[in-house]
Design a protein around this motif. Structure first.
Motif, PDB file in Angstrom:
ATOM      1  N   UNK A 175       0.845  -1.183   0.000  1.00  0.00           N
ATOM      2  CA  UNK A 175       0.000   0.000   0.000  1.00  0.00           C
ATOM      3  C   UNK A 175       0.884   1.237   0.000  1.00  0.00           C
ATOM      4  N   UNK A 176       0.528   2.211  -0.834  1.00  0.00           N
ATOM      5  CA  UNK A 176       1.305   3.436  -0.954  1.00  0.00           C
ATOM      6  C   UNK A 176       0.391   4.642  -0.834  1.00  0.00           C
ATOM      7  N   UNK A 177       0.516   5.356   0.300  1.00  0.00           N
ATOM      8  CA  UNK A 177      -0.259   6.569   0.561  1.00  0.00           C
ATOM      9  C   UNK A 177      -1.746   6.357   0.302  1.00  0.00           C
ATOM     10  N   UNK A 178      -2.290   5.280   0.864  1.00  0.00           N
ATOM     11  CA  UNK A 178      -3.684   4.910   0.629  1.00  0.00           C
ATOM     12  C   UNK A 178      -4.608   5.708   1.541  1.00  0.00           C
ATOM     13  N   UNK A 179      -5.596   6.307   0.916  1.00  0.00           N
ATOM     14  CA  UNK A 179      -6.632   7.052   1.632  1.00  0.00           C
ATOM     15  C   UNK A 179      -7.994   6.499   1.255  1.00  0.00           C
ATOM     16  N   UNK A 180      -8.898   6.521   2.240  1.00  0.00           N
ATOM     17  CA  UNK A 180     -10.244   6.028   1.966  1.00  0.00           C
ATOM     18  C   UNK A 180     -11.225   6.724   2.903  1.00  0.00           C
ATOM     19  N   UNK A 181     -12.412   7.021   2.367  1.00  0.00           N
ATOM     20  CA  UNK A 181     -13.451   7.675   3.168  1.00  0.00           C
ATOM     21  C   UNK A 181     -14.800   7.031   2.882  1.00  0.00           C
ATOM     22  N   UNK A 182     -15.601   6.884   3.928  1.00  0.00           N
ATOM     23  CA  UNK A 182     -17.005   6.516   3.772  1.00  0.00           C
ATOM     24  C   UNK A 182     -17.795   7.830   3.745  1.00  0.00           C
ATOM     25  N   UNK A 183     -18.172   8.265   2.565  1.00  0.00           N
ATOM     26  CA  UNK A 183     -18.810   9.573   2.446  1.00  0.00           C
ATOM     27  C   UNK A 183     -17.821  10.666   2.805  1.00  0.00           C
ATOM     28  N   UNK A 184     -18.171  11.488   3.770  1.00  0.00           N
ATOM     29  CA  UNK A 184     -17.279  12.557   4.212  1.00  0.00           C
ATOM     30  C   UNK A 184     -16.397  12.140   5.380  1.00  0.00           C
ATOM     31  N   UNK A 241     -13.056  -5.242  -2.555  1.00  0.00           N
ATOM     32  CA  UNK A 241     -14.466  -4.995  -2.265  1.00  0.00           C
ATOM     33  C   UNK A 241     -14.788  -3.511  -2.311  1.00  0.00           C
ATOM     34  N   UNK A 242     -13.791  -2.701  -1.965  1.00  0.00           N
ATOM     35  CA  UNK A 242     -13.901  -1.250  -2.059  1.00  0.00           C
ATOM     36  C   UNK A 242     -12.635  -0.726  -2.740  1.00  0.00           C
ATOM     37  N   UNK A 243     -12.703   0.481  -3.260  1.00  0.00           N
ATOM     38  CA  UNK A 243     -11.561   1.080  -3.951  1.00  0.00           C
ATOM     39  C   UNK A 243     -11.054   2.275  -3.151  1.00  0.00           C
ATOM     40  N   UNK A 244      -9.743   2.432  -3.123  1.00  0.00           N
ATOM     41  CA  UNK A 244      -9.135   3.549  -2.393  1.00  0.00           C
ATOM     42  C   UNK A 244      -9.537   4.875  -3.025  1.00  0.00           C
ATOM     43  N   UNK A 245      -9.705   5.890  -2.178  1.00  0.00           N
ATOM     44  CA  UNK A 245      -9.979   7.241  -2.685  1.00  0.00           C
ATOM     45  C   UNK A 245      -8.764   7.778  -3.419  1.00  0.00           C
ATOM     46  N   UNK A 246      -7.569   7.436  -2.931  1.00  0.00           N
ATOM     47  CA  UNK A 246      -6.314   7.791  -3.594  1.00  0.00           C
ATOM     48  C   UNK A 246      -5.230   6.850  -3.102  1.00  0.00           C
ATOM     49  N   UNK A 247      -4.086   6.851  -3.799  1.00  0.00           N
ATOM     50  CA  UNK A 247      -3.006   5.935  -3.463  1.00  0.00           C
ATOM     51  C   UNK A 247      -3.126   4.623  -4.227  1.00  0.00           C
ATOM     52  N   UNK A 248      -2.207   3.705  -3.956  1.00  0.00           N
ATOM     53  CA  UNK A 248      -2.156   2.435  -4.681  1.00  0.00           C
ATOM     54  C   UNK A 248      -2.213   1.256  -3.711  1.00  0.00           C
ATOM     55  N   UNK A 249      -3.040   0.279  -4.085  1.00  0.00           N
ATOM     56  CA  UNK A 249      -3.090  -0.999  -3.374  1.00  0.00           C
ATOM     57  C   UNK A 249      -2.633  -2.058  -4.371  1.00  0.00           C
ATOM     58  N   UNK A 250      -1.427  -2.578  -4.192  1.00  0.00           N
ATOM     59  CA  UNK A 250      -0.863  -3.542  -5.145  1.00  0.00           C
ATOM     60  C   UNK A 250      -0.803  -4.936  -4.524  1.00  0.00           C
ATOM     61  N   UNK A 251      -1.265  -5.914  -5.285  1.00  0.00           N
ATOM     62  CA  UNK A 251      -1.167  -7.318  -4.908  1.00  0.00           C
ATOM     63  C   UNK A 251      -0.426  -8.033  -6.030  1.00  0.00           C
TER      64      UNK A 251
END
Length: 260
Positions: free
Chosen positions: A1-10, A47-57
């Motif tokens: 994970x690289x600088x991963x951000x995520x939000x549920x709504x606000x 199941x969900x996508x990051x708001x920004x950043x990278x999730x690599x598998x």
């Protein structure tokens, strides 16, 4: 994970997560309830996508995968849900056979052999004909573990694998997680609150608080850490960086007369 951000709504849950899990490692993600640990697993599984950043598998960005590529990637992952989540109307055998039947065209005889091998690995080959309602909590968790590794995944995700287990079952599950990971040459990511058992089997620990990685290290480094948050968490202290009291006006100001 690289600088991963995520939000549920606000409501921002993850605020710039950086972490790495290498092949063969068992890695624990720890932190208080609601800090975003399970959200990390959901991001890895797509199941969900990051708001920004990278999730690599395996070198591929999960967030950029289409449906077909994502399903193909998931077939290389195993997941142990909290409390097991067995199919209650299927036998132990059929629960473990389910991913093999769903994702392969193997003949029934080979599926049978593979299921019995997985159940043998978790000590429950003799329980193949039982239904989930006939199992103890620890047995159900072991069946779920056999199902999670049925396809010999490269990556296994565990969401609170020790929750609700007695000390014997907890120790058994912990050792099985370590042994199966080593036998498969896989990688394991484990979300857990159980400090003692986790530090006995993992290679590395990440602590999450308020959506950020606040500490990380090997089990020995974590045990010796002077970081206030890590010390409070590892030693189960009631007060510290995570306060015991929810913010409120001084008690004296609420009592009749207002005086101390």
């Amino acid at each position: 994970m690289r600088d991963v951000r995520f939000a549920y709504g606000e409501r921002e849950v993850l605020r710039g997560i950086d972490l790495t899990v290498r092949r063969g490692q068992v890695v624990a993600i720890m932190g208080g309830s609601g800090c975003g640990k399970t959200t990390l697993l959901r991001l890895i599984g797509g199941q969900i996508r990051a708001s920004s950043g990278r999730v690599e598998v395996d070198g591929r960005d999960v967030g950029e995968m289409g449906a077909d590529a994502l399903y193909a990637m998931r077939r290389r992952m195993g997941m142990l849900f909290q409390f097991g989540a067995l199919f209650t109307d299927m036998s132990v055998f059929d629960n473990v056979a389910f991913p093999l039947r769903e994702h392969t065209d193997l003949p029934a005889s080979l599926v049978r052999d593979l299921v019995l091998m997985k159940l043998q690995a978790v000590g429950l080959r003799g329980a193949a004909a039982l239904m989930p309602a006939e199992l103890s909590g620890g047995m159900a968790r072991r069946v779920a573990l056999a199902r999670a590794v049925a396809l010999d995944p490269m990556l296994v995700l565990y969401d609170e694998p020790f929750a609700g287990l007695d000390p014997i079952s907890l120790g058994i599950i912990g050792q099985l997680i370590r042994r199966l990971n080593d036998a498969l040459g896989a990688s394991t990511i484990m979300v857990t609150h159980d400090v003692h058992e986790s530090l006995e089997i993992v290679d590395y620990v990440y602590f999450v608080s308020e959506g950020r990685i606040v500490a990380q290290g090997t089990p020995d480094e974590i045990r010796a850490s002077s970081d206030p948050f890590v010390h409070q968490f590892v030693h189960a202290e009631a007060d510290g960086p995570v306060p015991f009291h929810y913010p409120a006006a001084p008690m004296a100001s609420l009592l009749e007369g207002g005086g101390a």
